[in-house]
Design a protein around this motif. Sequence first.
Motif, PDB file in Angstrom:
ATOM      1  N   UNK A 257      45.205   1.585 -23.908  1.00 36.69           N
ATOM      2  CA  UNK A 257      45.723   1.096 -22.629  1.00 36.69           C
ATOM      3  C   UNK A 257      44.586   0.766 -21.669  1.00 36.69           C
ATOM      4  N   UNK A 258      43.616   1.668 -21.554  1.00 35.17           N
ATOM      5  CA  UNK A 258      42.507   1.454 -20.616  1.00 35.17           C
ATOM      6  C   UNK A 258      41.661   0.242 -21.017  1.00 35.17           C
ATOM      7  N   UNK A 259      41.434   0.068 -22.319  1.00 35.88           N
ATOM      8  CA  UNK A 259      40.666  -1.092 -22.785  1.00 35.88           C
ATOM      9  C   UNK A 259      41.409  -2.390 -22.455  1.00 35.88           C
ATOM     10  N   UNK A 260      42.723  -2.397 -22.690  1.00 39.29           N
ATOM     11  CA  UNK A 260      43.514  -3.586 -22.388  1.00 39.29           C
ATOM     12  C   UNK A 260      43.511  -3.915 -20.899  1.00 39.29           C
ATOM     13  N   UNK A 261      43.594  -2.882 -20.067  1.00 38.12           N
ATOM     14  CA  UNK A 261      43.562  -3.099 -18.619  1.00 38.12           C
ATOM     15  C   UNK A 261      42.193  -3.603 -18.172  1.00 38.12           C
ATOM     16  N   UNK A 262      41.138  -3.020 -18.747  1.00 43.27           N
ATOM     17  CA  UNK A 262      39.784  -3.424 -18.361  1.00 43.27           C
ATOM     18  C   UNK A 262      39.487  -4.868 -18.766  1.00 43.27           C
ATOM     19  N   UNK A 263      39.997  -5.286 -19.916  1.00 43.86           N
ATOM     20  CA  UNK A 263      39.769  -6.648 -20.393  1.00 43.86           C
ATOM     21  C   UNK A 263      40.725  -7.657 -19.766  1.00 43.86           C
TER      22      UNK A 263
END
Length: 439
Positions: A257-263
Amino acid sequence: MSGVLIAVAGFAAMLVLIVLRMPVGLAMLVVGAAGYATLAGVAPLLAFLKTTPYYTFANYTLSVIPLFVLMGALAERGGLARALFEAAAAVIGHRRGGLASAVIAACAGFGAVCGSSVATTATFARAALPELLRYRCDPGFSAATVAAGGTLGILVPPSVVIVVYAISTEQNIAKLFMAALVPGLLATLLYIGAIAVRVRRNPALAPPANRVERAGRLTALLRVWPVALIALVVVGGIYGGVFTPTEAAAVGALATLLVGLAQGSLRWPEIRQAMIQTAETTAMIFLILLGAEVFNGFLALSRLPDTLAQAVIEAGLPAYGVLAALLLVYILLGAVMDELAMILLTLPVFFPVMMSLDFGLTPEETAIWFGILVLTVVGIGLTAPPIGLNVFVVSAIAREVPIAAIYRRVLPFLAADLVRISLLVAFPVLSLGLVRLLG
């Protein structure tokens, strides 16, 4: 009528209901409840149903399933599958058959964050199949490659099917994940080898793509660092004893989730769709688990598993002959049934038989080894005619590709599967070596 005959009749009735398109979990629940009432009475059945659902779903270990499903759904919606394929294609796509091999490599990588065969197949049918067709790869061969690569979703840990097997047979999930790693990598290499052999004989099946310059390769590889990081945290954390499988699933879902939000690839609509997909998939799995629990109670009352295991012992059949027969049944059932339902349906009968045989292994090693073998033959059933669930998934997305062409082109991958299952049966150390080293 004896309990064994009632159990056999129950199996037949359940298969009829499944053929009539009743959901598998509901079919097991209905037949199991009817059989339980026949053998024990209605009052004991109601008492069983009063407590069984609660104690089944209150199991803390089961929380790993929705968490792994959520991690896979977020990875799919966040575009990690496409990034994996583009990176693999940039590195090896310019070679003969390179794009098809890139699909297999990307499926293996995605399996480390997904854990579902059908989800992996559907994801790469959308992400990779159009690219294969754009480079004039044979449509049937391209679709067959995606269908075969999709089976890696349950072979490469973490895998939802492994979790269900571990819970059903009361085995250590972390050790089963360890045991699945080498067979999963072996499957990847054999599939790539099958592609190389077929393309060498018929180069038109998968022409090479344009060569990507070194800078482009580096850029493509840098895009997949989140997948590598998540897989390292989840699988490495389990192998290293840092996390329990449940904790690793929670960390993996949060990291995805955090990777998707950051990207910027995951916004509220994608997150909402991932949550809905997770709820639907988890509900389906839990219904099958409940149906299997009731059906297993019916089988226990009928004493069919004990009777069959005792008959095998008294018959004096060679252990490997019995194992071959069980695996053949799994291949046949896998061609017409969902992998999760098939495993839950057959384990109450097959597992006691397997544990009664002597393979020169400890009981725990036998259980783990059998789990990996089951996982392997289930993968074969997912692509084998006449049904092959993964083939149907690809066909539903790529409607322009005739399903007969997919079945014809999937045969080299099935040959690779037979080589793999033969190696795993002949050399249990391929499954158990890492468990003995790290366990």
